[in-house]
Design a protein around this motif. Structure first.
Motif, PDB file in Angstrom:
ATOM      1  N   ASP A  68     -12.639 -19.393 -14.382  1.00 55.46           N
ATOM      2  CA  ASP A  68     -13.160 -20.845 -14.541  1.00 55.46           C
ATOM      3  C   ASP A  68     -13.021 -20.708 -16.947  1.00 55.46           C
ATOM      4  N   SER A  69     -13.157 -19.866 -17.446  1.00 54.69           N
ATOM      5  CA  SER A  69     -14.010 -19.926 -18.199  1.00 54.69           C
ATOM      6  C   SER A  69     -12.441 -19.440 -19.268  1.00 54.69           C
ATOM      7  N   PHE A  70     -11.726 -18.491 -18.917  1.00 57.14           N
ATOM      8  CA  PHE A  70     -10.083 -18.160 -19.638  1.00 57.14           C
ATOM      9  C   PHE A  70      -9.974 -19.745 -18.941  1.00 57.14           C
ATOM     10  N   LYS A  71      -9.441 -20.956 -18.409  1.00 56.78           N
ATOM     11  CA  LYS A  71      -9.055 -22.099 -18.012  1.00 56.78           C
ATOM     12  C   LYS A  71     -10.115 -23.562 -18.832  1.00 56.78           C
ATOM     13  N   ASN A  72     -11.350 -22.785 -19.086  1.00 53.63           N
ATOM     14  CA  ASN A  72     -12.208 -23.584 -19.698  1.00 53.63           C
ATOM     15  C   ASN A  72     -11.579 -23.630 -20.959  1.00 53.63           C
ATOM     16  N   VAL A  73     -11.323 -23.024 -22.008  1.00 53.84           N
ATOM     17  CA  VAL A  73     -10.622 -22.381 -23.093  1.00 53.84           C
ATOM     18  C   VAL A  73      -9.302 -23.228 -23.620  1.00 53.84           C
ATOM     19  N   PHE A  74      -8.390 -23.814 -22.165  1.00 53.74           N
ATOM     20  CA  PHE A  74      -7.050 -23.935 -22.441  1.00 53.74           C
ATOM     21  C   PHE A  74      -7.810 -26.020 -22.470  1.00 53.74           C
ATOM     22  N   LYS A 108      -6.242 -11.078 -17.319  1.00 56.28           N
ATOM     23  CA  LYS A 108      -6.644 -11.516 -18.254  1.00 56.28           C
ATOM     24  C   LYS A 108      -5.880 -11.661 -19.722  1.00 56.28           C
ATOM     25  N   ASN A 109      -6.002 -10.395 -19.906  1.00 56.31           N
ATOM     26  CA  ASN A 109      -4.813 -10.465 -20.940  1.00 56.31           C
ATOM     27  C   ASN A 109      -3.957 -11.141 -20.799  1.00 56.31           C
ATOM     28  N   ALA A 110      -3.462 -11.595 -20.394  1.00 58.64           N
ATOM     29  CA  ALA A 110      -2.076 -12.883 -20.452  1.00 58.64           C
ATOM     30  C   ALA A 110      -2.541 -13.688 -20.241  1.00 58.64           C
ATOM     31  N   ASP A 111      -4.358 -14.106 -20.041  1.00 56.65           N
ATOM     32  CA  ASP A 111      -4.869 -15.901 -20.374  1.00 56.65           C
ATOM     33  C   ASP A 111      -5.667 -15.758 -22.082  1.00 56.65           C
ATOM     34  N   ARG A 112      -5.773 -14.340 -22.416  1.00 55.42           N
ATOM     35  CA  ARG A 112      -6.487 -14.230 -23.943  1.00 55.42           C
ATOM     36  C   ARG A 112      -5.048 -13.843 -24.476  1.00 55.42           C
TER      37      ARG A 112
END
Length: 443
Positions: free
Chosen positions: A297-303, A259-263
């Motif tokens: 999915d939310s983090f992937k969606n941001v990418f 989670k922190n890596a994605d952020r």
């Protein structure tokens, strides 16, 4: 255990990298008047005080009065020093880029041993009894071994350092990394500047050829330089490589901290978009989208949204639409739906969704003012009207502080209007330092 140390190390390095990148054009701008003055003084002196003579064999030389010789020597020296500065300063700052990378690697290795203590526990480094009795605790002895281990790694060349990391982590770090050959070339060129005034050596040619680096027709004993486009390419290379390296290690060794890596990676990409560094943003957004795992999915969606946004801001709207339409957004949250509408330029439905989201939803006032997603929409009167109806206040442009390099350019052009008629680099011509190579402020 989390990746906070990895994140801090990367962000420290990227800030240092940006600092050096901005320093070069600022320094060269300040240097130009000094060079111009030194050149004019020397040329004026030559014109008014030097006589050209020719001997019986037709050989030409110059004649100068004895009392003017000291002035000639001083002006000549000033001219040479100012000319050398335009070569030495870019080379010195280029070397600083690589030095900052070495410091980054030092800290990365320390974080690696902190996350995986067994890596250093497996070290075959030995301590003599006389060395051991100097330590007050096992931890002190361990710190000493870590220090020596890192010193030995940093003494290796940059290829061997990656060999070490790949062996320890058991993952290929150079796979799908086209920037690798550029990295090898810039680190080898750094060695030339540090050790032999930039003169091409057989070692440089050997290493570059073995690693398929693009060095063109570079020949032995040729002197290399560091022009601004090359300097910028080195900056981009280090930015990309260190970000990918950090996040590959982060995800491999700390899978529970994804989670922190994605952020963190999304934050880096957002900063690049905000600064209009689109080429770097494209590379790192693709890297983010292609990760096997995301926190949700939310983090992937941001990418995906930002990958499309980058193309949209570069006026490649067909590519932006292709990316954004690759996913069904009907079941997504309103902020993602709004992004989809903006990037497909369905503005009428954008305004309807803005009204539905209201003043306490997933998109707030700051988002509307700062998110690059709305950069085109903000120009529309209907957007300003909708904003006013939601927040009960007029839309006002948020003034983002300029980079120091841009402030310097603005000050110089205000005091010296003739500078507006000069050719300058693209990195100096916009509100932010751009990715493009150069721009002409037309005569």
């Amino acid at each position: 255990m989390n990746g906070e140390g990895l994140n801090e190390n990367l962000h420290r390095f990227l800030r240092h990298l940006d600092s050096i990148k901005d320093t070069l054009p600022m320094t060269m701008l300040l240097l130009k008047p000094y060079q111009k003055k030194a050149t004019e003084k020397f040329q004026d002196f030559l014109k008014n005080n030097i006589d050209e003579i020719e001997d019986e064999e037709g050989k030409k030389s110059i004649s100068i009065k004895y009392e003017d010789s000291k002035i000639f020597e001083t002006l000549s020296k000033n001219f040479e020093i100012s000319d050398l500065a335009s070569k030495i300063i870019p080379e010195s700052l280029f070397v600083s880029l690589i030095s900052q990378y070495d410091a980054f690697l030092n800290k990365l290795l320390r974080e690696l041993f902190k996350i995986r203590p067994e890596y250093i526990n497996q070290s075959e480094r030995e301590l003599t009894f006389s060395e051991l009795v100097k330590f007050e605790s096992i931890e002190d002895a361990k710190e000493y071994i870590i220090e020596k281990e890192i010193e030995s790694i940093l003494r290796k060349n940059h290829i061997e350092q990656f060999d070490y990391l790949e062996k320890k982590i058991k993952i290929p770090l150079r796979k799908n990394l086209p920037i690798w050959t550029t990295f090898i070339e810039i680190t080898q060129r750094r060695n030339l500047f540090v050790h032999c005034y930039g003169i091409v050596s057989s070692q440089y040619l050997k290493v570059c050829n073995e690693n398929n680096c693009e060095i063109g027709e570079t020949k032995l004993n040729e002197r290399l330089s560091t022009k601004l486009p090359y300097f910028i390419s080195a900056y981009k290379c280090l930015y990309e490589l260190t970000t990918k390296l950090t996040h590959t290690i982060w995800r491999k060794l700390l899978p529970d901290d994804i989670k922190n890596a994605d952020r963190s990676l999304n934050d880096i990409c957002f900063d690049l978009l905000s600064a209009e560094h689109f080429k770097l943003a494209d590379i790192l957004l693709e890297f983010g989208c292609n990760q096997k795992n995301h926190f949700n999915d939310s983090f992937k969606n941001v990418f995906v949204i930002n990958q499309s946004l980058s193309k949209y801001l570069q006026k490649d709207k067909a590519k932006a639409k292709l990316i954004i339409d690759s996913k069904d957004w009907s079941a997504s949250s309103d902020d993602f739906k709004l992004a989809h509408l903006v990037l497909t330029e369905d503005f009428e439905n954008c305004y309807k969704l803005m009204a539905k989201i209201g003043n306490n939803g997933e998109v707030d006032k700051e988002n509307y003012k700062t998110w690059p997603l709305f950069s085109e929409l903000r120009k529309e009167n209907k957007f300003k009207e909708t904003y006013k109806s939601i927040f009960e206040e007029e839309y006002t442009v948020l003034e983002i502080p300029k980079r120091p390099v841009q402030e310097l350019i603005d000050d110089l052009t205000a005091k010296n209007p003739e500078l507006k008629n000069k050719t300058v680099k693209k990195e100096l011509s916009n509100k932010q330092i751009r990715d493009k190579e150069e721009i002409s402020v037309m005569k």
